[in-house]
Design a protein around this motif. Sequence first.
Motif, PDB file in Angstrom:
ATOM      1  N   SER A 179      -4.935   0.721   2.203  1.00 29.87           N
ATOM      2  CA  SER A 179      -4.981   1.720   0.942  1.00 29.87           C
ATOM      3  C   SER A 179      -3.542   2.576   0.905  1.00 29.87           C
ATOM      4  N   LYS A 180      -3.205   2.837  -0.062  1.00 28.72           N
ATOM      5  CA  LYS A 180      -2.211   3.715  -0.481  1.00 28.72           C
ATOM      6  C   LYS A 180      -2.497   5.258   0.684  1.00 28.72           C
ATOM      7  N   LEU A 181      -3.519   5.675   0.833  1.00 26.71           N
ATOM      8  CA  LEU A 181      -3.904   6.816   1.658  1.00 26.71           C
ATOM      9  C   LEU A 181      -3.593   6.287   2.941  1.00 26.71           C
ATOM     10  N   GLY A 182      -4.018   5.054   3.675  1.00 33.62           N
ATOM     11  CA  GLY A 182      -3.718   4.682   4.924  1.00 33.62           C
ATOM     12  C   GLY A 182      -2.221   4.475   5.168  1.00 33.62           C
ATOM     13  N   ALA A 183      -1.504   4.160   4.184  1.00 35.19           N
ATOM     14  CA  ALA A 183      -0.153   3.708   4.382  1.00 35.19           C
ATOM     15  C   ALA A 183       0.613   5.150   4.338  1.00 35.19           C
ATOM     16  N   GLU A 184       0.145   6.243   3.707  1.00 34.83           N
ATOM     17  CA  GLU A 184       0.646   7.524   3.622  1.00 34.83           C
ATOM     18  C   GLU A 184       0.551   8.224   4.998  1.00 34.83           C
ATOM     19  N   GLU A 185      -0.786   7.927   5.608  1.00 40.66           N
ATOM     20  CA  GLU A 185      -1.111   8.630   7.016  1.00 40.66           C
ATOM     21  C   GLU A 185      -0.185   8.087   8.095  1.00 40.66           C
ATOM     22  N   PHE A 186      -0.183   6.753   7.921  1.00 41.75           N
ATOM     23  CA  PHE A 186       0.413   5.836   9.053  1.00 41.75           C
ATOM     24  C   PHE A 186       1.369   5.251   8.342  1.00 41.75           C
ATOM     25  N   PRO A 187       2.770   5.463   7.924  1.00 43.53           N
ATOM     26  CA  PRO A 187       3.572   4.555   7.273  1.00 43.53           C
ATOM     27  C   PRO A 187       4.263   3.539   8.224  1.00 43.53           C
ATOM     28  N   ASP A 188       4.401   3.770   9.340  1.00 43.58           N
ATOM     29  CA  ASP A 188       4.864   2.934  10.363  1.00 43.58           C
ATOM     30  C   ASP A 188       3.998   2.050  11.178  1.00 43.58           C
ATOM     31  N   PHE A 189       2.775   2.099  10.896  1.00 46.84           N
ATOM     32  CA  PHE A 189       1.833   1.176  11.631  1.00 46.84           C
ATOM     33  C   PHE A 189       1.574  -0.132  10.889  1.00 46.84           C
TER      34      PHE A 189
END
Length: 767
Positions: free
Chosen positions: A413-423
Amino acid sequence: MDYALKLSGEFNLRPHHAENIISLIDDGNTIPFIARYRKEQTGSCDDQVLREFSDRLKYLRNLEKRKEEITSSITEQGKMTEEIALALEKAETMTEAEDIYRPYKQKRKTRASVAIEKGFQGLADYILSQGEKDAPYEEAEKYINEEKGVLTKEEAVKGASDIIAETVSDDADLRKILRSRITDSGSLSCKLLEAENALTYDGYKDYSEQINKIPSHRILAVNRGEKEECLKVAVSIDVITFTDLIKAKYVKNNSESAKIVALACEDAFSRLIFPSLERETRSDLTDKANEQAIKMFEVNLRPLLLQPPLKGKTILGLDPAYRTGCKIAVISAEGNVLDTTVIYPTPPQNKIEEAKKVLLALIGKHNVDVISIGNGTASKESEIFVAELIKDCPRPVQYAVVNEAGASVYSASKLGAEEFPDFDVSLRSAVSIARRLQDPLAELIKIDVKSIGVGQYQHDMPENRLEEVLGGVVEDCVNSVGVDLNTASASLLSFVAGLNSGIAKNIVKYREEKPFESRDELLKVKKLGAKAFEQCAGFLRIHGKNVLDNTGVHPETYPAIEKLLSATGYTLTDVANGKLDGLTAKIESIGWAKVASDCGVGEPTLKDAVSELLKPGRDIREDLPAPVLRSDLMDLKDLKEGMELIGTVRNVIDFGVFVDIGVHQDGLVHISQISERFIRHPSEVLKVGDVVKVKVMGVDLIKKKISLTMKTADNPRGIEVKGAQAPRERKPQDKNRNFNQNKPQQRKERQLEGDDLVKALMKKFGR
């Protein structure tokens, strides 16, 4: 309509409480705020009652609006009468209102409308009258008209019959009786079709069940089978009984016209009434089943979200997989990611020893206390691996298998990408799996509630209704627990009453520059006005200068609390230091009502405030049973009939509960094996998260099914729940909280009314 009067009766409330609730809702107050901080005005209604009240209010207002539209339309046609107006006024459902409007609704071209255009209305009226000097075919000769294409008297009679059939079909009172009769005496029948997935529905190949007895889960199963073109579904009735009932109302004698009317009645039922009522019946069954399924989602979601957090533990999250390896994330006691990696202990690599070395190193480096394993693909192999690993671990480590439903949705999700952009996406899942054990509520609110995986048939539910109900559950849970203003994520803050995602982000941005020291500072946040502050302030916690900011006491009540402490000889310092041992006794000696009056608040508000003062900063989830942690694993083959085990309820459904007994595969306790006393639904005595003692009744190794019973040797009557709260008692105002609960009685009354009408009509016309 007097909404307050009607709703006070349906929900067993005092009229002024119903009026207050309507006023509070109309003024834009949120349900959590009304439930928590306006108890005096509502009679202490809880959030669930208030949401049902709000739903019912919305329905009644839509009904009233539709009645006004119908009244306007019929009036514009110049056909409004006192009888129609009275019938509309008495209509209590949309269906009844639409039945009344049916004869006046603009219809597409029908056989009756064509007959009316040809001028057969007069002939239809003549035939329906069934007068003494009856000669329908002689009368029909007057309607022969070559210009309109009417060449014979038989054609004229046929056209008149079509008009009569539609008149019968549009009879609102008749449709109401027939609809009730179908519900009470009809059956739902299925036939298995030749299709690719037909064997899935083999149990329904010759299925038939009385409509008013079909459980909701079977309705949904049948609907899915029909949608997948594996089942042919129909409503079955005794056609003769229904047509006789119609004839009893419309056939007046044994004349020639009466015979035409009788045939028109049969045509009306087979061609117009029954197909329509069959669709309505199926739709009503589906609506009922959907509401029950959504209710089960609600029942299961609430305790799932309110599972106790595993505080003060360093957790290693393991997202199982085969070919791509198991993703690992270690999080601190505060939820921060400390380390990540990938191991390959599962097929096809099977690098078990290498994986052990990696995990043992991580456990030693970060002092890991608990391993959280997702229950998806390869979870069994991963659980076996972890159980063996723990035996070789120099420090005490336990593990738990958590429901990973929705983890992949969050990670992509967009939220997951915002929280962990490098993961990597899969590493985000491992973090989510670890955090689900650490703080289930804070993590699960990040996921679309439909993807959390509790209940049944979630993908078949009406999406808007499901989101509305489950969104309300999440909101209630978040606000009942409370949120730390200085540490909560924007996602969690967005569920606080009065806030939205935009304001939540503004709060996070504000505290990045300077942490909040008091609730009053919220008014400095961009777009957070006085109304939003009123709604949200009591649910936000701050470890600041004023200890009241770390409680559920609303700022509007602070002056009252100061009066209370002054009158009883305490201070805010005593509150902060937990030195209020004699507070309750002092209040009781004076009298709760007297103290509440002196402080300028209601008694319910005072009692809530005192409860908060005695335990500032408390988490209501701490009183619930802790998650079950394991250090060893059993295999399905290890289970023997009669073996007694401790398990955790994972899902509550209409016909039983699924229990995790540490064998990877959840076992089923059928509703008949929960208790010796009769229970209508498993949710009456059990909920998700309850720890229960069960006994193995049987194991099917091929189908991987485990049958359990709660009627064990030590507890032959069943219903032993460890550390769980007793089922919630209905408060006085809860008595009629479900405005549909009297439907069986209403159906019986409608059937009796219908029987009396039929008998009277048959007696009148000598049948």
